[in-house]
Design a protein around this motif. Sequence first.
Motif, PDB file in Angstrom:
ATOM      1  N   VAL A  66      53.331  23.381  20.047  1.00 36.36           N
ATOM      2  CA  VAL A  66      52.572  23.697  21.251  1.00 36.36           C
ATOM      3  C   VAL A  66      51.462  22.658  21.339  1.00 36.36           C
ATOM      4  O   VAL A  66      50.497  22.682  20.577  1.00 36.36           O
ATOM      5  N   LEU A  67      51.620  21.703  22.232  1.00 38.12           N
ATOM      6  CA  LEU A  67      50.727  20.556  22.304  1.00 38.12           C
ATOM      7  C   LEU A  67      49.575  20.810  23.263  1.00 38.12           C
ATOM      8  O   LEU A  67      49.787  21.129  24.436  1.00 38.12           O
ATOM      9  N   THR A  68      48.352  20.670  22.764  1.00 38.68           N
ATOM     10  CA  THR A  68      47.194  20.720  23.643  1.00 38.68           C
ATOM     11  C   THR A  68      47.016  19.357  24.307  1.00 38.68           C
ATOM     12  O   THR A  68      47.517  18.341  23.812  1.00 38.68           O
ATOM     13  N   GLU A  69      46.299  19.333  25.423  1.00 43.14           N
ATOM     14  CA  GLU A  69      46.176  18.114  26.219  1.00 43.14           C
ATOM     15  C   GLU A  69      44.790  17.489  26.042  1.00 43.14           C
ATOM     16  O   GLU A  69      43.776  18.175  26.141  1.00 43.14           O
ATOM     17  N   GLU A  70      44.761  16.179  25.799  1.00 46.23           N
ATOM     18  CA  GLU A  70      43.491  15.480  25.665  1.00 46.23           C
ATOM     19  C   GLU A  70      42.689  15.552  26.960  1.00 46.23           C
ATOM     20  O   GLU A  70      41.460  15.676  26.938  1.00 46.23           O
ATOM     21  N   SER A  71      43.385  15.522  28.092  1.00 48.41           N
ATOM     22  CA  SER A  71      42.694  15.576  29.385  1.00 48.41           C
ATOM     23  C   SER A  71      42.003  16.915  29.598  1.00 48.41           C
ATOM     24  O   SER A  71      41.073  17.015  30.406  1.00 48.41           O
ATOM     25  N   ALA A  72      42.446  17.939  28.880  1.00 46.65           N
ATOM     26  CA  ALA A  72      41.839  19.268  28.975  1.00 46.65           C
ATOM     27  C   ALA A  72      40.944  19.552  27.771  1.00 46.65           C
ATOM     28  O   ALA A  72      40.641  20.718  27.490  1.00 46.65           O
ATOM     29  N   GLY A  73      40.546  18.515  27.062  1.00 46.81           N
ATOM     30  CA  GLY A  73      39.677  18.701  25.903  1.00 46.81           C
ATOM     31  C   GLY A  73      40.366  19.334  24.722  1.00 46.81           C
ATOM     32  O   GLY A  73      39.712  19.896  23.839  1.00 46.81           O
ATOM     33  N   HIS A  74      41.697  19.254  24.673  1.00 45.94           N
ATOM     34  CA  HIS A  74      42.493  19.848  23.596  1.00 45.94           C
ATOM     35  C   HIS A  74      42.209  21.340  23.436  1.00 45.94           C
ATOM     36  O   HIS A  74      42.234  21.873  22.321  1.00 45.94           O
ATOM     37  N   ARG A  75      41.966  22.013  24.562  1.00 46.36           N
ATOM     38  CA  ARG A  75      41.763  23.456  24.533  1.00 46.36           C
ATOM     39  C   ARG A  75      43.094  24.191  24.409  1.00 46.36           C
ATOM     40  O   ARG A  75      44.098  23.795  25.012  1.00 46.36           O
ATOM     41  N   PHE A  76      43.068  25.263  23.655  1.00 46.88           N
ATOM     42  CA  PHE A  76      44.269  26.049  23.400  1.00 46.88           C
ATOM     43  C   PHE A  76      44.484  27.071  24.520  1.00 46.88           C
ATOM     44  O   PHE A  76      43.571  27.797  24.899  1.00 46.88           O
ATOM     45  N   PRO A  82      46.724  30.305  25.169  1.00 47.97           N
ATOM     46  CA  PRO A  82      47.667  31.237  24.525  1.00 47.97           C
ATOM     47  C   PRO A  82      48.932  31.455  25.329  1.00 47.97           C
ATOM     48  O   PRO A  82      49.966  31.820  24.759  1.00 47.97           O
ATOM     49  N   ALA A  83      48.880  31.209  26.637  1.00 48.73           N
ATOM     50  CA  ALA A  83      50.079  31.391  27.459  1.00 48.73           C
ATOM     51  C   ALA A  83      51.153  30.365  27.139  1.00 48.73           C
ATOM     52  O   ALA A  83      52.323  30.543  27.520  1.00 48.73           O
ATOM     53  N   ALA A  84      50.793  29.278  26.448  1.00 51.10           N
ATOM     54  CA  ALA A  84      51.768  28.244  26.103  1.00 51.10           C
ATOM     55  C   ALA A  84      52.628  28.621  24.896  1.00 51.10           C
ATOM     56  O   ALA A  84      53.609  27.937  24.605  1.00 51.10           O
ATOM     57  N   ALA A 102      44.115  36.258  21.778  1.00 49.60           N
ATOM     58  CA  ALA A 102      45.075  36.557  22.835  1.00 49.60           C
ATOM     59  C   ALA A 102      46.502  36.169  22.444  1.00 49.60           C
ATOM     60  O   ALA A 102      47.461  36.607  23.092  1.00 49.60           O
ATOM     61  N   ALA A 103      46.639  35.358  21.397  1.00 49.50           N
ATOM     62  CA  ALA A 103      47.980  34.971  20.936  1.00 49.50           C
ATOM     63  C   ALA A 103      48.605  36.033  20.036  1.00 49.50           C
ATOM     64  O   ALA A 103      49.777  35.928  19.689  1.00 49.50           O
ATOM     65  N   ALA A 104      47.821  37.040  19.638  1.00 47.86           N
ATOM     66  CA  ALA A 104      48.357  38.100  18.773  1.00 47.86           C
ATOM     67  C   ALA A 104      49.155  39.096  19.594  1.00 47.86           C
ATOM     68  O   ALA A 104      48.874  39.331  20.771  1.00 47.86           O
ATOM     69  N   ARG A 105      50.160  39.665  18.943  1.00 45.32           N
ATOM     70  CA  ARG A 105      50.938  40.729  19.564  1.00 45.32           C
ATOM     71  C   ARG A 105      51.713  41.454  18.472  1.00 45.32           C
ATOM     72  O   ARG A 105      51.955  40.900  17.388  1.00 45.32           O
ATOM     73  N   PRO A 106      52.125  42.694  18.708  1.00 43.94           N
ATOM     74  CA  PRO A 106      52.909  43.423  17.698  1.00 43.94           C
ATOM     75  C   PRO A 106      54.170  42.655  17.319  1.00 43.94           C
ATOM     76  O   PRO A 106      54.845  42.084  18.180  1.00 43.94           O
TER      77      PRO A 106
END
Length: 356
Positions: A124-134, A136-138, A166-170
């Motif tokens: 799951v690659l974060t984007e440099e243009s977005a400040g490498h923000r994570f 969770p929907a990805a 937000a990435a956690a789930r059962p």
Amino acid sequence: MRGADPDPDTARLRHHGDVEAEPGLLDFAVNVQADAPPGWLRERLAAALDGLARYPSAAHDAAARAAVAARHGRHPEEVLVLGGSAEGFALLPGLAPRHAAVVHPGFTEPEAALRAAGIPVTRVLTEESAGHRFDPAAIPADADLVVIGNPTNPTGVLHPARAVAAAARPGRVLVVDEAFADALPGEPESLAGPGHLPGLLVLRSLTKTWALAGLRAGYALGAPELLARLAAPRPPWPVGTLALEAVIACSEPAAVELAARAARTLVTRRAAQAAALAALPGVEVLPGVAPYLLLRLPAGQGSRVREQLRAAGIAVRRGDTFPGLGPDHLRVAVRPAEQVGVLVEALASALARMAA
């Protein structure tokens, strides 16, 4: 943004900064924050040497778990002492995930361990243009194991705890690598404290702040049943006496306060180092807060500049072995001002030669 590598280069994933930092070089490649453990910790470990004739005891392990639990407001049953957080990554295949997702750019050892065990991994690659923000929907919906660093290595980005949670789930194990969390004042956005997030596994390292990379000391925090599954493949006496003593010593309130003071010093040093590097023509210091900085150099110059720095006696961490980064990315550890001056001068010279 999601991306999968059908034939990853495992050797590149297992390239770490210690390979760059050969003896005799000024070390900006490794993120250990001092040349040696502090005197009080050395004395504590030296006093434990007389116990090396005996096997590590269950009582000693219990004392280490109790110290960590008290430090984070948890129960001892929620602590697993590790031979460094890297051991925790090596144990992940034992959880038998069907599909793992690893957030990148990030520490590569989790992916290397999972792929070596034949477990499918999505990057799951974060984007440099977005400040490498994570985002969770990805994360792929069917991923039953997710790994993310916070703050992330090598970008230095600190993700909001709510985004990570937000990435956690059962039915999913969420692994949060907090190896550098204690290098930030107040440990913001940490998930190491008490809570009931399903499937959460937090990994912590003591090697960076306390200069214990050669000893291997860390721990995992999570639900007792999850820790039992993680620990199932371990051999007897997996953590040695000195490492257990280091975990106890570095978890005591006085040590936690010393780490907090060091973290405040790092903020000042980081800001000064970032400003000095960003003043060089063509050098971009990417946003972050961790005790290292991710640099982007002019296109096509990264590899040659790194070689020239090495010829000048300076080791920096190459960026192209991190998925999502390229050869023009370099990572440099935060260091004292006199060492930063040497780096800035050598980097300026290397860039000038490239421009000429």
